[in-house]
Scaffold this motif. Structure first.
Motif, PDB file in Angstrom:
ATOM      1  N   ALA A   9       0.859  -1.187   0.000  1.00  0.00           N
ATOM      2  CA  ALA A   9       0.000   0.000   0.000  1.00  0.00           C
ATOM      3  C   ALA A   9       0.888   1.228   0.000  1.00  0.00           C
ATOM      4  N   LEU A  10       0.609   2.159  -0.886  1.00  0.00           N
ATOM      5  CA  LEU A  10       1.399   3.380  -1.019  1.00  0.00           C
ATOM      6  C   LEU A  10       0.586   4.568  -0.496  1.00  0.00           C
ATOM      7  N   LEU A  11       1.110   5.236   0.514  1.00  0.00           N
ATOM      8  CA  LEU A  11       0.458   6.422   1.067  1.00  0.00           C
ATOM      9  C   LEU A  11       1.153   7.656   0.532  1.00  0.00           C
ATOM     10  N   GLY A  12       0.505   8.343  -0.387  1.00  0.00           N
ATOM     11  CA  GLY A  12       1.097   9.513  -1.030  1.00  0.00           C
ATOM     12  C   GLY A  12       1.578   9.182  -2.423  1.00  0.00           C
ATOM     13  N   CYS A  13       1.223  10.059  -3.357  1.00  0.00           N
ATOM     14  CA  CYS A  13       1.636   9.818  -4.745  1.00  0.00           C
ATOM     15  C   CYS A  13       2.075  11.128  -5.381  1.00  0.00           C
ATOM     16  N   GLY A  14       2.932  11.847  -4.661  1.00  0.00           N
ATOM     17  CA  GLY A  14       3.504  13.076  -5.189  1.00  0.00           C
ATOM     18  C   GLY A  14       4.771  12.782  -5.953  1.00  0.00           C
ATOM     19  N   VAL A  15       5.757  13.659  -5.823  1.00  0.00           N
ATOM     20  CA  VAL A  15       7.009  13.504  -6.568  1.00  0.00           C
ATOM     21  C   VAL A  15       7.688  12.184  -6.239  1.00  0.00           C
ATOM     22  N   THR A  25       6.445  -0.836 -10.971  1.00  0.00           N
ATOM     23  CA  THR A  25       5.792  -1.379 -12.169  1.00  0.00           C
ATOM     24  C   THR A  25       6.807  -1.765 -13.239  1.00  0.00           C
ATOM     25  N   THR A  26       7.715  -0.864 -13.554  1.00  0.00           N
ATOM     26  CA  THR A  26       8.650  -1.114 -14.664  1.00  0.00           C
ATOM     27  C   THR A  26       9.744  -2.116 -14.302  1.00  0.00           C
ATOM     28  N   HIS A  27      10.062  -2.258 -13.030  1.00  0.00           N
ATOM     29  CA  HIS A  27      11.115  -3.184 -12.605  1.00  0.00           C
ATOM     30  C   HIS A  27      10.538  -4.374 -11.846  1.00  0.00           C
ATOM     31  N   ALA A  28       9.288  -4.689 -12.101  1.00  0.00           N
ATOM     32  CA  ALA A  28       8.603  -5.727 -11.326  1.00  0.00           C
ATOM     33  C   ALA A  28       9.333  -7.066 -11.356  1.00  0.00           C
ATOM     34  N   ASP A  29       9.807  -7.481 -12.530  1.00  0.00           N
ATOM     35  CA  ASP A  29      10.486  -8.781 -12.637  1.00  0.00           C
ATOM     36  C   ASP A  29      11.796  -8.795 -11.859  1.00  0.00           C
ATOM     37  N   ASP A  30      12.569  -7.713 -11.978  1.00  0.00           N
ATOM     38  CA  ASP A  30      13.834  -7.642 -11.235  1.00  0.00           C
ATOM     39  C   ASP A  30      13.592  -7.642  -9.736  1.00  0.00           C
ATOM     40  N   LEU A  31      12.599  -6.870  -9.285  1.00  0.00           N
ATOM     41  CA  LEU A  31      12.299  -6.813  -7.856  1.00  0.00           C
ATOM     42  C   LEU A  31      11.877  -8.184  -7.338  1.00  0.00           C
ATOM     43  N   ALA A  32      11.059  -8.889  -8.106  1.00  0.00           N
ATOM     44  CA  ALA A  32      10.616 -10.223  -7.703  1.00  0.00           C
ATOM     45  C   ALA A  32      11.797 -11.182  -7.577  1.00  0.00           C
ATOM     46  N   ALA A  33      12.734 -11.076  -8.526  1.00  0.00           N
ATOM     47  CA  ALA A  33      13.905 -11.956  -8.478  1.00  0.00           C
ATOM     48  C   ALA A  33      14.784 -11.654  -7.273  1.00  0.00           C
ATOM     49  N   LYS A  51      -6.745  13.808 -10.032  1.00  0.00           N
ATOM     50  CA  LYS A  51      -5.480  14.089 -10.720  1.00  0.00           C
ATOM     51  C   LYS A  51      -5.042  12.870 -11.529  1.00  0.00           C
ATOM     52  N   VAL A  52      -4.601  13.113 -12.755  1.00  0.00           N
ATOM     53  CA  VAL A  52      -4.144  12.025 -13.621  1.00  0.00           C
ATOM     54  C   VAL A  52      -2.788  11.523 -13.141  1.00  0.00           C
ATOM     55  N   ARG A  53      -2.692  10.194 -12.931  1.00  0.00           N
ATOM     56  CA  ARG A  53      -1.450   9.578 -12.471  1.00  0.00           C
ATOM     57  C   ARG A  53      -1.086   8.474 -13.445  1.00  0.00           C
ATOM     58  N   ALA A  54      -0.155   8.787 -14.332  1.00  0.00           N
ATOM     59  CA  ALA A  54       0.215   7.862 -15.404  1.00  0.00           C
ATOM     60  C   ALA A  54       0.729   6.546 -14.836  1.00  0.00           C
ATOM     61  N   GLY A  55       0.245   5.447 -15.399  1.00  0.00           N
ATOM     62  CA  GLY A  55       0.746   4.129 -15.036  1.00  0.00           C
ATOM     63  C   GLY A  55       0.087   3.512 -13.821  1.00  0.00           C
ATOM     64  N   PRO A  57      -3.407   2.247 -12.252  1.00  0.00           N
ATOM     65  CA  PRO A  57      -4.819   1.986 -12.567  1.00  0.00           C
ATOM     66  C   PRO A  57      -5.743   2.758 -11.639  1.00  0.00           C
ATOM     67  N   ALA A  58      -6.802   3.300 -12.192  1.00  0.00           N
ATOM     68  CA  ALA A  58      -7.735   4.134 -11.431  1.00  0.00           C
ATOM     69  C   ALA A  58      -8.340   3.379 -10.255  1.00  0.00           C
ATOM     70  N   GLU A  59      -8.507   2.045 -10.399  1.00  0.00           N
ATOM     71  CA  GLU A  59      -9.147   1.282  -9.325  1.00  0.00           C
ATOM     72  C   GLU A  59      -8.262   1.148  -8.073  1.00  0.00           C
ATOM     73  N   LEU A  60      -6.972   1.485  -8.207  1.00  0.00           N
ATOM     74  CA  LEU A  60      -6.072   1.423  -7.049  1.00  0.00           C
ATOM     75  C   LEU A  60      -6.109   2.706  -6.220  1.00  0.00           C
ATOM     76  N   ILE A  61      -6.636   3.760  -6.799  1.00  0.00           N
ATOM     77  CA  ILE A  61      -6.625   5.060  -6.133  1.00  0.00           C
ATOM     78  C   ILE A  61      -7.742   5.142  -5.092  1.00  0.00           C
ATOM     79  N   THR A  62      -7.402   5.651  -3.907  1.00  0.00           N
ATOM     80  CA  THR A  62      -8.396   5.845  -2.851  1.00  0.00           C
ATOM     81  C   THR A  62      -8.042   7.087  -2.038  1.00  0.00           C
ATOM     82  N   THR A  63      -9.062   7.678  -1.454  1.00  0.00           N
ATOM     83  CA  THR A  63      -8.822   8.793  -0.539  1.00  0.00           C
ATOM     84  C   THR A  63      -8.898   8.342   0.912  1.00  0.00           C
ATOM     85  N   ASP A  64      -9.232   7.076   1.125  1.00  0.00           N
ATOM     86  CA  ASP A  64      -9.383   6.546   2.484  1.00  0.00           C
ATOM     87  C   ASP A  64      -8.125   5.777   2.877  1.00  0.00           C
TER      88      ASP A  64
END
Length: 443
Positions: A9-15, A25-33, A51-55, A57-64
């Motif tokens: 779970a990620l709290l905060g999606c700023g810089v 997301t982009t290094h998922a395979d390396d991180l898993a290894a 706010k648009v957050r590239a990459g 998915p909208a269903e992951l976004i929550t304010t709670d």
């Protein structure tokens, strides 16, 4: 490799948060290894869901955020929202519901780190926070793991990139503080309100964290002496150059010579050009560590920004996830030493003091007497006439009616003795003002 993903779970999606999500997301395979199990971003708590957050998915976004950390299926909570509340409550709730925590929250850790460590221990979970100090620079882990068998005596560092950029600009170009701050703001190094940086609050929080880890002692933000850099002038830099020094805003954590206490402080200081920290330019950070067996070590690199800070966060995430895969936890709080934290008045160091004095007979003798009465020994003294046109090194004795600048550099003395000296100097009829007081470190 286990197949069930570890949920994050990620709290905060700023810089920083957005960069953490991108790398996951982009290094998922390396991180898993590297971890031995896949990691999955299971939810992202934000304040502005539109706010648009590239990459992401909208269903992951929550304010709670509270509901997210209490889900029960979350393995790791990554907190990058900053501030004391609601971060403290969210981290505590994460532990209570079985998650480990990775945080970049220096303010919260400096204020309430002991309680958070206790909550993590009670839950049998990890609390990691490499990103809370000096961005991408590996520093927390070396102090609490690599140097765990050594005795650290001193941590001296530049831990705020904004202030280092400003002071470096003043040193290199002769610019005044306001001009250098304007450039830092224009380039994005300084916030619209730079108070936390230039007044030393940011560095003080980091100093509290570093001192606690280095000396196995609980050090809170209130224990750290703090002095900002807004009063540093071009004249101070000119004086520093005459001494073969430059000026940096330093975080200094020290163990007393007898080992019986510690101090933590943040303030501007002159340091010799020969010291490794003197060559740290721009918005970079560097921390100098002195230990019994390891000797002198220096850690250097970018201390802020989305990518550098995200690198530190991801490093902690990998470590915490490895512990979960192996059914273990990493090192927690080490405060067994419980050393007292001494006041700033007990700190012993050298000082550079600039006085505006009347240019007439007896001034030097009066000033020297005040220093002697307070037990502060003078190393060097330089007087430069102003109205009377005197040159460096002139004593100005015998000329009357003008004004002179008197510069005194002391031997090592307690800060309390220096404070008493300055107070007495201000009461002299021949002293028109104390233009500058600066400590001299790193010698």
């Amino acid at each position: 490799m286990r197949t069930r993903p570890l949920k994050v779970a990620l709290l905060g999606c700023g810089v920083v948060g957005s960069e953490v999500a991108r790398i996951m997301t982009t290094h998922a395979d390396d991180l898993a290894a590297r971890i031995g199990a896949p990691v999955e971003l299971a939810g992202v708590a934000v304040r502005r869901p539109s706010k648009v957050r590239a990459g992401i998915p909208a269903e992951l976004i929550t304010t709670d955020a509270t509901a997210l950390v209490k889900r029960g299926d979350i393995d790791v909570v990554v907190e990058v929202i900053g501030g004391v509340e609601p971060a403290r409550g969210l981290i505590t709730a994460a532990f209570e519901h079985g998650a480990s925590v990775v945080s970049a929250n220096k303010a919260l850790l400096a204020e309430d780190g002991a309680a958070l460590h206790a909550a993590a221990e009670a839950a049998g979970r990890d609390l990691y926070y490499e990103a809370a100090v000096a961005g991408a620079i590996p520093l927390i882990r070396p102090l609490r793991e690599s140097l765990a068998g050594d005795k650290v005596n001193r941590v001296l560092g530049i831990v705020n990139g904004t202030t280092n950029f400003i002071l470096d600009k003043m040193d290199g170009s002769g610019a005044g503080y306001s001009e250098a701050l304007d450039e830092a703001t224009a380039l994005g190094y300084a916030e619209a309100d730079p108070t936390a940086d230039v007044e030393g609050f940011d560095a003080a929080a980091k100093a509290a964290i570093l001192a606690g880890i280095a000396f196995h002692t609980r050090v809170r933000l209130d224990d750290v002496y703090r002095e900002g850099m807004t009063e540093v002038t071009a004249a101070d830099f000119a004086s520093a150059k005459r001494m073969g020094c430059t000026i940096k805003l330093l975080a200094i954590c020290e163990r007393a010579a007898d080992g019986g206490s510690v101090t933590a402080r943040v303030h501007p200081a002159m340091i010799p050009l020969s010291h490794p920290l003197a060559s740290v330019r721009g918005a970079y950070n560097a921390v100098f560590v002195e230990a019994d067996a390891a000797g002198q070590l220096m850690f250097y690199g970018p201390g802020a920004g989305g990518s550098p800070t995200a690198s530190a966060v991801l490093g902690d995430l990998v470590a915490v996830c490895r512990n979960l895969v192996n059914g273990a936890t990493g090192p927690g709080e080490s405060a067994y030493a419980a050393l007292p934290v001494s006041s700033m008045g007990e700190v012993v160091t050298r000082y550079h003091i600039s006085l505006d004095v009347e240019d007439r007979p007896g001034v030097l003798a009066q000033v020297a007497t005040v220093f002697a009465e307070h037990g502060v020994s003078i190393d060097t003294l330089r007087q430069q006439g102003r109205d009377s046109g005197g040159a460096d090194g002139a004593t100005a004795e015998g000329r009357e009616g003008g004004e002179a600048s008197l510069v005194v550099v002391t031997h090592r003395a307690p800060d309390a003795a220096l404070a008493g000296t300055v107070e007495a100097l201000r009461k002299l009829d021949t002293v028109r003002g104390v233009a500058s007081i600066m400590r001299v470190e790193g010698e």
